[in-house]
Design an enzyme around this catalytic site. Sequence first.
Site, PDB file in Angstrom:
ATOM      1  N   ASN A 158       0.807  -1.217   0.000  1.00 19.33           N
ATOM      2  CA  ASN A 158       0.000   0.000   0.000  1.00 19.33           C
ATOM      3  C   ASN A 158       0.845   1.274   0.000  1.00 19.33           C
ATOM      4  O   ASN A 158       0.397   2.307  -0.472  1.00 19.33           O
ATOM      5  CB  ASN A 158      -0.957   0.022   1.207  1.00 19.33           C
ATOM      6  CG  ASN A 158      -0.287  -0.373   2.491  1.00 19.33           C
ATOM      7  OD1 ASN A 158       0.259  -1.469   2.602  1.00 19.33           O
ATOM      8  ND2 ASN A 158      -0.299   0.512   3.462  1.00 19.33           N
ATOM      9  N   SER A 206     -11.026  -5.051  -0.401  1.00 20.06           N
ATOM     10  CA  SER A 206     -11.733  -3.997   0.331  1.00 20.06           C
ATOM     11  C   SER A 206     -12.444  -3.095  -0.667  1.00 20.06           C
ATOM     12  O   SER A 206     -11.817  -2.596  -1.615  1.00 20.06           O
ATOM     13  CB  SER A 206     -10.731  -3.184   1.144  1.00 20.06           C
ATOM     14  OG  SER A 206     -11.364  -2.041   1.672  1.00 20.06           O
ATOM     15  N   CYS A 332       1.114   9.587   9.696  1.00 21.85           N
ATOM     16  CA  CYS A 332      -0.035  10.397  10.098  1.00 21.85           C
ATOM     17  C   CYS A 332      -1.136   9.522  10.675  1.00 21.85           C
ATOM     18  O   CYS A 332      -1.830   9.921  11.598  1.00 21.85           O
ATOM     19  CB  CYS A 332      -0.565  11.207   8.926  1.00 21.85           C
ATOM     20  SG  CYS A 332      -0.890  10.254   7.475  1.00 21.85           S
TER      21      CYS A 332
END
Length: 396
Positions: A158, A206, A332
Amino acid sequence: MSQKNEEVVYLDNNATTCVAPEVVEAMMPYLTQFYGNPSSMYNFGGQVGESLKIARKQVADLIGADPEEITFTSCGTESDSTAILSALQSFPEKRHIVTTRVEHPAVKNLCDTVDTLTGHKHRITRLKVDAEGMLDLDEYKAALGDDTAIVSVMWANNETGVIFPIEEMARIAKERGILFHTDAVQAVGKVPINLKDLDVDFLSISGHKLHAPKGVGVLYVKRGTPYTPFLAGGHQEHGRRGGTENVASIVGLGKACELAAAKMEEENTRVKALRDKLEQGLLASIPNSMLNGHKTERLPNTANVSFEYVEGEAILLHMNRYKICASSGSACTSGSLEPSHVLRAMGVPFTAAHGSIRFSLSVYNTEAEVDFVLEKMPEIIESLRKMSPFWKGDQT
Ligand code: PLP
């Protein structure tokens, strides 16, 4: 109708995607008129059940599976957990898992906590990657043992987009009688997948990564693979996953898979050309910048670029001023300033790993957006470097 938010330049499609207009249209009747329970006996529920059948076939067609091999779940994370925990239950005498150092937290954190979850001690082998993010197949072969219950290796990373040799790895596992799971959340819809020819036992999808809504996923389970449900409950999903189905989202996911299958080759050629333009433009115009991840064995939409001597979070904040959305590894999301575990596993130097930005495109991006980003990024990096005590001018 365009679903895309025209106010932002959205280059964070590995985080999530906009819902395609055709998907919204397909879903609407199931949020309004057709609210029957798909398990009900009367026609009002039965016709909803029919829509699940269609969606199951649409998903199966995209990945070369049979509809009976498709189980709908709530997300990619649930699919990953289900696959791994199912394999451990099927082979209680085997307490070894082989995975990689660069998996998404959905697999990484499950492996980290599997002893607590199952009440049994497991041995976990996390395969190394090289500087380009690639695995060593000899290390993989050597890691497999008589006690290995399952191999779980992602199809595509990813953060970097690096693609692993799943076909070969699954074949090797099969030869040793070991179950093989792949987290294909980032790959499905972006690269062709035909499970008919592969020895993959479990594959995770997903919805929100391929222009379907959030909160819907799929676990592919190859026919004949031993399987234990993660969510025990009603007889939904042929007894494979309890819980009333998220009908509208499943219908949307089916439509998204149909769209991806129809447009994959043409659209991904276009997306790749945009990605390449962005990547090459950034590397050419910004000194001390470098690509993270293999140049070619990579998803067509992903470019992970490091800008040395600047901080990823600061870059994102400046990009935000121009309404450009991208991502800086996992820092983050984890709320920490630790560089991403993926880049650390690749041995990316600290100064570069800290300033890494992942740009991930989709079929909805335009050349004008790429040009805008190419215009703004050099000035953003330059202004941040002026404030950096470590920046001593072009060091290439
Ligand atoms: N696996 C990979 C590779 C992902 O990129 C993600 C989401 O970022 C997931 C799993 C988790 O998917 P979900 O958000 O549907 O749980």
